[in-house]
Design a protein around this motif. Structure first.
Motif, PDB file in Angstrom:
ATOM      1  N   LEU A   1       0.828  -1.216   0.000  1.00  7.91           N
ATOM      2  CA  LEU A   1       0.000   0.000   0.000  1.00  7.91           C
ATOM      3  C   LEU A   1       0.858   1.260   0.000  1.00  7.91           C
ATOM      4  O   LEU A   1       0.548   2.240  -0.690  1.00  7.91           O
ATOM      5  N   GLU A   2       1.937   1.238   0.769  1.00  8.84           N
ATOM      6  CA  GLU A   2       2.833   2.396   0.827  1.00  8.84           C
ATOM      7  C   GLU A   2       3.460   2.663  -0.539  1.00  8.84           C
ATOM      8  O   GLU A   2       3.527   3.810  -0.989  1.00  8.84           O
ATOM      9  N   ILE A   3       3.884   1.592  -1.232  1.00  9.56           N
ATOM     10  CA  ILE A   3       4.486   1.755  -2.563  1.00  9.56           C
ATOM     11  C   ILE A   3       3.440   2.224  -3.569  1.00  9.56           C
ATOM     12  O   ILE A   3       3.690   3.118  -4.387  1.00  9.56           O
ATOM     13  N   ALA A   4       2.231   1.625  -3.511  1.00  7.69           N
ATOM     14  CA  ALA A   4       1.170   2.000  -4.450  1.00  7.69           C
ATOM     15  C   ALA A   4       0.791   3.463  -4.281  1.00  7.69           C
ATOM     16  O   ALA A   4       0.527   4.169  -5.272  1.00  7.69           O
ATOM     17  N   ALA A   5       0.765   3.948  -3.013  1.00  6.16           N
ATOM     18  CA  ALA A   5       0.451   5.363  -2.779  1.00  6.16           C
ATOM     19  C   ALA A   5       1.544   6.258  -3.358  1.00  6.16           C
ATOM     20  O   ALA A   5       1.253   7.298  -3.979  1.00  6.16           O
TER      21      ALA A   5
END
Length: 571
Positions: A165-169
């Protein structure tokens, strides 16, 4: 229960892990192959790679070629061949660059995931993660790793998805965030963390609404399931009903079942009964469509095999013609005769293989025919019981009947079944008959203690028609004290067991070697079963000895004994 996310995981696997070879070599040959793969011209691409490998090429190019072959075989569903090609590429691992290594281990991870070998899938995705430095590569691998870890029941799934999720954001990929939150809601449901499941599902829905994405039935179902189990039943039912508007048949089955359970929990028993009736109706439609699809798949496979054989035969004939022309010029008539003999045996070999393939397909058709026959007879018993107008008991009976049907469908594609599972199915069926017929009906299943039911398997759906006939045409013919016994014994012969199916009905009458009109050999199931036993002997070399005679000397109710000697397979 939550709807399975396997469909989403497969799509993500194809989108993320199969998008290999973004940077190809400057070679025109590889550029052409890459173009053919992108346009789904897999056969042409495979031919070019095969010819390329046949040349004397460096190990680095050889490894690259096997990677391409692995990708093609994976995209076309040939998992075993794809794995073999990836292993060949792995032999030259030192010649591959970082991106190729990522693609290699990711591809192997996808294959193991599809094969449900989750332990090895996780190892390969983690190996790929060690090489991945770019955020986009890490995101692809983490999504796959999270899905496989969740299916394997491993820990740290939430940590894996949090990193994703952190990378996708950071990459500004809100669509991927929405999918990850849906996966997280499913994970928290499995962990029975209802509040976390609700929060994850709501986040996914908010992102989808902001992007005007299509309604996610899975996410709404997960939200409803979390709310119901967290005590907010009415809000959960609202989400179930909203999902129901957009659900396909498979999704409706699960949603209707969840609505039935939620209304039961809310004390709305009339609504629960209505949802259960709808659930049962839709489930039957899905089962019928699955049955039709299996037949269509078999036919399509047969037609495809026939076309490929014709193409192979034409290619073989063309090669033979060329060879004949060369031999006419270069060799004597004696060598031409030898060539003719070789052609004859080649053609004979092809015909034998073709007949064997047709025999295998016929075997599949026969197994599919057995299931509708069983369903027809069993449904008559269900209908009889429901007509007694005992609603609560009827629902319990339908629940037991559903379990039996699911067992039959589960093993419809199998060649063999564990003896313990076969005994369980027979016991389930006879228990239903014990309730449906009357208190006068009883049954017994006895297995020799020297037999280990968990360690051997027998041909699937072989005993069911005999037991069914023992009940319908044997035990039911007796007004009282009806009984059926199934006995498993060890024989003196190696790897064989004896089975006796005994009823105390009106028995059989010998008249020129035939049975009376209402007995086993006249039923549709027996006709199919006789053909199936022939196929088992032809394909699997499994001869089955069958004998039918009276079970006793009683004048009016001598009963019937069906004796079989069945070869079994060690597990």
């Amino acid at each position: 229960m939550p709807i399975s996310l396997r469909t989403i995981l497969v799509l993500l696997s194809l989108f993320f892990s199969l998008n290999f070879f973004c940077q190809t070599q400057n070679s025109v040959e590889f550029g052409t192959i890459d173009s053919l793969i992108s346009t789904k011209k897999y056969r042409q691409a495979k031919r070019k790679i095969t010819r390329f490998i046949g040349q004397q090429i460096p190990d680095s190019l050889n490894a690259k070629a096997h990677l391409y072959l692995g990708k093609i075989e994976l995209l076309t569903g040939n998992l075993d061949v794809a794995l073999s090609e990836y292993f060949k590429a792995k032999e030259h691992l030192d010649y591959l660059d970082i991106q190729d290594k990522i693609n290699l281990f990711s591809g192997v991870g996808v294959i193991y995931s599809k094969s449900k070998n989750f332990e090895d899938a996780i190892l390969n995705f983690r190996e790929a993660l060690q090489y991945a430095k770019k955020d986009i590569d890490r995101l692809k691998i983490l999504v796959n790793l999270g899905g496989v870890s969740m299916e394997a029941g491993k820990g740290q799934v939430d940590q894996i998805y949090e990193e994703a999720l952190e990378i996708a954001a950071g990459l500004k990929e809100p669509r991927v965030e929405a999918i990850i939150y849906t996966n997280l809601s499913n994970y928290y449901i499995n962990q029975k963390s209802w509040k976390s499941a609700i929060e994850s599902a709501q986040r996914s829905l908010r992102i989808r609404d902001s992007l005007k994405m299509p309604v996610s039935v899975i996410t709404l179902n997960n939200l409803g399931y979390g709310l119901v189990n967290n005590g907010d039943i009415n809000e959960g039912i609202k989400n179930y009903n909203k999902a129901l508007e957009y659900a396909n048949l498979q999704e409706k089955v699960r949603l209707l079942y969840n609505l039935r359970s939620a209304n039961m929990a809310a004390g709305e028993y009339q609504k629960a009964l209505e949802y259960y009736d709808r659930y049962d109706s839709v489930k039957n439609i899905v089962a019928s469509k699955n049955y039709e699809q299996k037949i269509a798949d078999i036919r399509a496979a047969y037609e495809t095999a026939e076309k490929e054989k014709k193409i192979a035969l034409l290619e073989a004939e063309n090669k033979i013609r060329k060879r004949e022309l060369v031999w006419i010029v270069m060799v004597s008539s004696f060598l031409l005769i030898l060539l003719g003999i070789g052609v004859y045996f080649r053609m004979k070999h092809l015909k034998v293989r073709q007949k064997l393939e047709q025999s295998r397909l016929r075997s599949k058709f026969l197994r599919l025919q057995l299931n509708p026959h069983f369903l027809f007879n069993a449904l008559q018993q269900v209908q009889f019981y429901i007509y007694r107008n005992e609603r609560e008991t009827s629902m319990q009976y339908l629940d037991h009947f559903g379990k039996l049907i699911r067992s039959v469908l589960e093993y419809s594609d199998s060649d063999f079944i564990k003896l313990s599972d076969e005994i369980a199915m027979l016991e389930n069926y006879l228990s239903l008959q014990e309730n449906a017929i009357a208190a006068d009906f009883s049954f017994k299943i006895d297995c020799d203690p020297s037999i280990s039911p968990e360690e051997i398997s027998i041909p699937v759906m072989l005993l069911q028609p005999f037991v069914e006939n023992a009940v319908i045409h044997g035990a039911k013919s007796r007004p009282e004290n009806a009984r059926v016994e199934v006995i498993f014994k060890r024989t003196k012969a190696k790897d064989k067991i004896a089975v006796e199916i005994i009823d105390n009905g009106t028995g059989i009458q010998n008249e020129r070697g035939t049975l009376q009109h209402n007995k086993l050999h006249k039923s549709m199931g027996q006709d199919i079963l006789s053909e199936r036993m022939k196929e088992l002997k032809t394909i699997n070399q499994i001869p089955i000895d069958l004998n039918i005679d009276n079970a006793s000397d009683h004048k009016k109710f001598p009963g019937t004994r069906v004796s079989l000697v069945i070869p079994y397979v060690h597990l």
